[in-house]
Design an enzyme around this catalytic site. Structure first.
Site, PDB file in Angstrom:
ATOM      1  N   CYS A 149     -20.890  45.960 -23.191  1.00  0.00           N
ATOM      2  CA  CYS A 149     -20.971  44.591 -23.689  1.00  0.00           C
ATOM      3  C   CYS A 149     -21.198  43.559 -22.597  1.00  0.00           C
ATOM      4  O   CYS A 149     -21.405  42.392 -22.899  1.00  0.00           O
ATOM      5  CB  CYS A 149     -19.687  44.238 -24.427  1.00  0.00           C
ATOM      6  N   CYS A 198     -12.472  48.110 -24.239  1.00  0.00           N
ATOM      7  CA  CYS A 198     -11.844  46.947 -23.602  1.00  0.00           C
ATOM      8  C   CYS A 198     -10.600  47.398 -22.822  1.00  0.00           C
ATOM      9  O   CYS A 198     -10.313  46.883 -21.737  1.00  0.00           O
ATOM     10  CB  CYS A 198     -11.452  45.904 -24.642  1.00  0.00           C
TER      11      CYS A 198
HETATM   12 FE1  FES Z   1     -16.396  44.614 -24.379  1.00  0.00          FE
HETATM   13 FE2  FES Z   1     -14.090  43.888 -25.223  1.00  0.00          FE
HETATM   14  S1  FES Z   1     -15.922  43.920 -26.341  1.00  0.00           S
HETATM   15  S2  FES Z   1     -14.605  44.365 -23.233  1.00  0.00           S
HETATM   16 FE1  FES Z   2     -17.909  41.670 -25.013  1.00  0.00          FE
HETATM   17 FE2  FES Z   2     -17.322  41.028 -27.319  1.00  0.00          FE
HETATM   18  S1  FES Z   2     -18.893  42.277 -26.735  1.00  0.00           S
HETATM   19  S2  FES Z   2     -17.083  39.868 -25.651  1.00  0.00           S
END
Ligand code: FES
Ligand code: FES
Length: 126
Positions: free
Chosen positions: A37, A106
């Site tokens: 992400c 995460c």
């Molecule tokens: Fe990527 Fe949480 S969505 S660290």
């Molecule tokens: Fe990292 Fe949600 S994908 S903030």
């Protein structure tokens, strides 16, 4: 997606946000990013002469679960030896925060940040 109460608590009242002096030989800095992400987490520890973590700080540019994970681990790290800190597993973080499957990475970020901070500290002692 619904966040658990613990995630919301850490997200709204993050513990130990901040920065320690990167140049301090007692400080280890871990900087990690999540390829999934693009979120980034920086975790710092200050280790005393007995090898015990006496302070921990974080800055996370990321989602609520990443912020909650890093906030939680700064609480867990204080008072631990480096070996105890090294043993913290992302599964424990995910369980404590009741993270859903899509948010497991995460907590992996937080485990990786701990390991990176310890490694940085150990390199400095050489
Ligand atoms: Fe990527 Fe949480 S969505 S660290
Ligand atoms: Fe990292 Fe949600 S994908 S903030």
């Amino acid at each position: 997606m619904a966040y658990s109460e613990k995630v919301i608590d850490h997200y709204e009242n993050p513990r130990n946000v901040g920065t320690l002096d990167k140049e301090d030989t007692h400080v280890g800095t871990g900087m990690v990013g999540a390829p999934a992400c693009g979120d980034v987490m920086r975790l710092q520890i200050r280790v005393n002469d007995e090898g015990v973590i006496e302070d921990a700080r974080f800055k996370t540019y990321g989602c609520g679960s990443a912020i909650a994970s890093s906030s939680l681990v700064t609480e867990w790290l204080k008072g631990k030896t480096l070996d105890q800190a090294q043993a913290i597993k992302n599964a424990e973080i995910a369980e404590e925060l009741a993270l859903p499957p899509v948010k497991i990475h995460c907590s992996v970020l937080a485990e990786d940040a701990i390991k990176a901070a310890i490694e940085d500290y150990r390199q400095k002692q050489k």
